[in-house]
Design an enzyme around this catalytic site. Structure first.
Site, PDB file in Angstrom:
ATOM      1  N   GLU A 116      22.788  46.218 -24.845  1.00 56.34           N
ATOM      2  CA  GLU A 116      24.157  46.191 -24.630  1.00 56.34           C
ATOM      3  C   GLU A 116      25.020  46.985 -25.550  1.00 56.34           C
ATOM      4  OE1 GLU A 116      26.858  45.868 -22.746  1.00 56.34           O
ATOM      5  OE2 GLU A 116      26.957  43.845 -22.535  1.00 56.34           O
ATOM      6  N   ASP A 117      25.850  47.731 -25.306  1.00 56.52           N
ATOM      7  CA  ASP A 117      26.868  48.805 -26.217  1.00 56.52           C
ATOM      8  C   ASP A 117      27.435  47.545 -27.211  1.00 56.52           C
ATOM      9  OD1 ASP A 117      28.372  47.524 -24.227  1.00 56.52           O
ATOM     10  OD2 ASP A 117      29.585  49.243 -23.937  1.00 56.52           O
ATOM     11  N   ASP A 120      31.703  41.371 -27.713  1.00 61.02           N
ATOM     12  CA  ASP A 120      33.033  41.035 -28.123  1.00 61.02           C
ATOM     13  C   ASP A 120      33.255  39.533 -28.048  1.00 61.02           C
ATOM     14  OD1 ASP A 120      35.791  41.144 -28.623  1.00 61.02           O
ATOM     15  OD2 ASP A 120      36.302  42.376 -27.026  1.00 61.02           O
ATOM     16  N   LYS A 148      31.490  42.121 -32.762  1.00 60.03           N
ATOM     17  CA  LYS A 148      32.367  41.718 -33.168  1.00 60.03           C
ATOM     18  C   LYS A 148      32.542  40.221 -33.415  1.00 60.03           C
ATOM     19  CE  LYS A 148      35.667  45.008 -30.786  1.00 60.03           C
ATOM     20  NZ  LYS A 148      36.593  45.281 -29.807  1.00 60.03           N
ATOM     21  N   PHE A 169      39.811  47.825 -31.696  1.00 63.06           N
ATOM     22  CA  PHE A 169      39.477  48.482 -30.553  1.00 63.06           C
ATOM     23  C   PHE A 169      38.668  49.617 -30.775  1.00 63.06           C
ATOM     24  CE2 PHE A 169      39.780  51.168 -26.544  1.00 63.06           C
ATOM     25  CZ  PHE A 169      39.124  50.190 -25.707  1.00 63.06           C
ATOM     26  N   ASP A 176      34.473  53.097 -23.813  1.00 58.74           N
ATOM     27  CA  ASP A 176      35.587  53.738 -23.391  1.00 58.74           C
ATOM     28  C   ASP A 176      37.023  53.130 -23.533  1.00 58.74           C
ATOM     29  OD1 ASP A 176      35.072  51.857 -21.461  1.00 58.74           O
ATOM     30  OD2 ASP A 176      36.627  52.482 -20.140  1.00 58.74           O
TER      31      ASP A 176
HETATM   32  P1  IMP Z   1      32.963  40.670 -24.043  1.00 61.99           P
HETATM   33  O1  IMP Z   1      32.603  40.040 -22.579  1.00 61.99           O
HETATM   34  O2  IMP Z   1      34.224  40.210 -24.617  1.00 61.99           O
HETATM   35  O3  IMP Z   1      31.808  40.324 -24.849  1.00 61.99           O
HETATM   36  O4  IMP Z   1      32.989  42.175 -23.697  1.00 61.99           O
HETATM   37  C1  IMP Z   1      32.055  43.018 -23.618  1.00 61.99           C
HETATM   38  C2  IMP Z   1      32.460  44.183 -23.073  1.00 61.99           C
HETATM   39  O5  IMP Z   1      34.071  44.631 -23.291  1.00 61.99           O
HETATM   40  C3  IMP Z   1      31.798  45.298 -23.654  1.00 61.99           C
HETATM   41  O6  IMP Z   1      30.328  45.738 -22.658  1.00 61.99           O
HETATM   42  C4  IMP Z   1      32.530  46.430 -23.416  1.00 61.99           C
HETATM   43  O7  IMP Z   1      32.413  47.148 -21.919  1.00 61.99           O
HETATM   44  C5  IMP Z   1      34.260  45.942 -23.501  1.00 61.99           C
HETATM   45  N1  IMP Z   1      34.602  46.233 -25.007  1.00 61.99           N
HETATM   46  C6  IMP Z   1      34.788  45.092 -25.720  1.00 61.99           C
HETATM   47  N2  IMP Z   1      35.143  45.569 -26.952  1.00 61.99           N
HETATM   48  C7  IMP Z   1      35.410  46.738 -26.633  1.00 61.99           C
HETATM   49  C8  IMP Z   1      36.059  47.919 -27.505  1.00 61.99           C
HETATM   50  O8  IMP Z   1      36.442  47.855 -28.456  1.00 61.99           O
HETATM   51  N3  IMP Z   1      35.969  49.231 -26.804  1.00 61.99           N
HETATM   52  C9  IMP Z   1      35.768  49.569 -25.416  1.00 61.99           C
HETATM   53  N4  IMP Z   1      35.152  48.498 -24.868  1.00 61.99           N
HETATM   54  C10 IMP Z   1      34.968  47.002 -25.352  1.00 61.99           C
HETATM   55 MG    MG Z   2      29.722  47.191 -21.441  1.00 65.34          MG
END
Ligand code: IMP
Ligand code: MG
Length: 192
Positions: A116-117, A120, A148, A169, A176
């Site tokens: 996973e990239d 968050d 994060k 962000f 992206d």
């Molecule tokens: P989560 O479900 O909140 O953990 O979000 C995960 C997804 O949100 C990641 O796989 C990213 O695609 C996107 N994401 C979260 N933070 C960022 C950011 O700072 N920049 C770009 N994409 C983000």
């Molecule tokens: Mg992603």
């Protein structure tokens, strides 16, 4: 300030970039990303010795991270596959629930390493893990390039964490902003 264009040129790394309506500044240079990924790969080569893991790259954001790490998985009999999370079509869509698509191989009894990239809130990875577990793998591990920690709302088991970052962000290295910036080799953060 220049318009978005990927470059390894040191001078251009020093100046801010503009993507659509936002300004971004250099945050994590590629050299740092590479060294973190190298260490992660070394650890996987050790930890997963003797196993035949299947790496699952979660598209789109993880494609650069997946390439960076997988070419360093040199001591394992490893495989990689690419999947994507798609919003449910139809009227039941809750916005948050996304379906894992593109899975072509059986996960039954396998060691799965999710690539996973960024984690968050943790909602995406939590949902992804649950869908993978439904395919009866032997084990599921998660490797995320970025985390994060202050944004987490889900308790998730993260086995490999590259870099912990504040709640800003970011864009670049596969991540992206509204579809843009994935081609940047470094990671940039928004200037508020
Ligand atoms: P989560 O479900 O909140 O953990 O979000 C995960 C997804 O949100 C990641 O796989 C990213 O695609 C996107 N994401 C979260 N933070 C960022 C950011 O700072 N920049 C770009 N994409 C983000
Ligand atoms: Mg992603």
């Amino acid at each position: 300030m220049k318009l978005i264009f990927p470059s390894t040129n040191k001078d251009s790394q020093m100046s801010n970039i503009k993507i659509l309506d936002k300004e971004f500044e250099l945050f994590i240079p590629y050299e740092k990303i590479r060294s973190v990924v190298e260490k992660m790969a070394d650890k996987m080569n050790e930890d997963l010795a003797g196993k035949n893991p299947l790496f699952l790259c979660i598209l789109n954001g993880s494609f650069m991270f997946a390439a960076e790490i997988f070419k360093r998985i040199t001591l394992l009999d490893a495989e990689i596959s690419f999947v994507k999370l798609a919003s449910y079509a139809g009227t039941q869509s809750s916005g948050e629930i996304k379906e894992l698509i593109g899975l072509n191989e059986s996960l039954e009894g396998r060691t799965i390493i999710v690539l996973e990239d960024i984690v968050d809130t943790g909602i995406t990875i939590d949902n992804t893990i649950k869908q993978i577990i439904a395919h009866n793998p032997a084990e599921v591990q998660v490797a995320t390039l970025l985390l994060k920690p202050d944004a987490l709302v889900k308790e998730v088991k993260l086995d490999y964490i590259g870099i912990e970052i504040p709640n800003d962000f970011i864009v670049g290295y596969g991540l992206d902003y509204d579809g843009r910036g994935r081609n940047l080799i470094d990671i940039f953060k928004v200037v508020e």
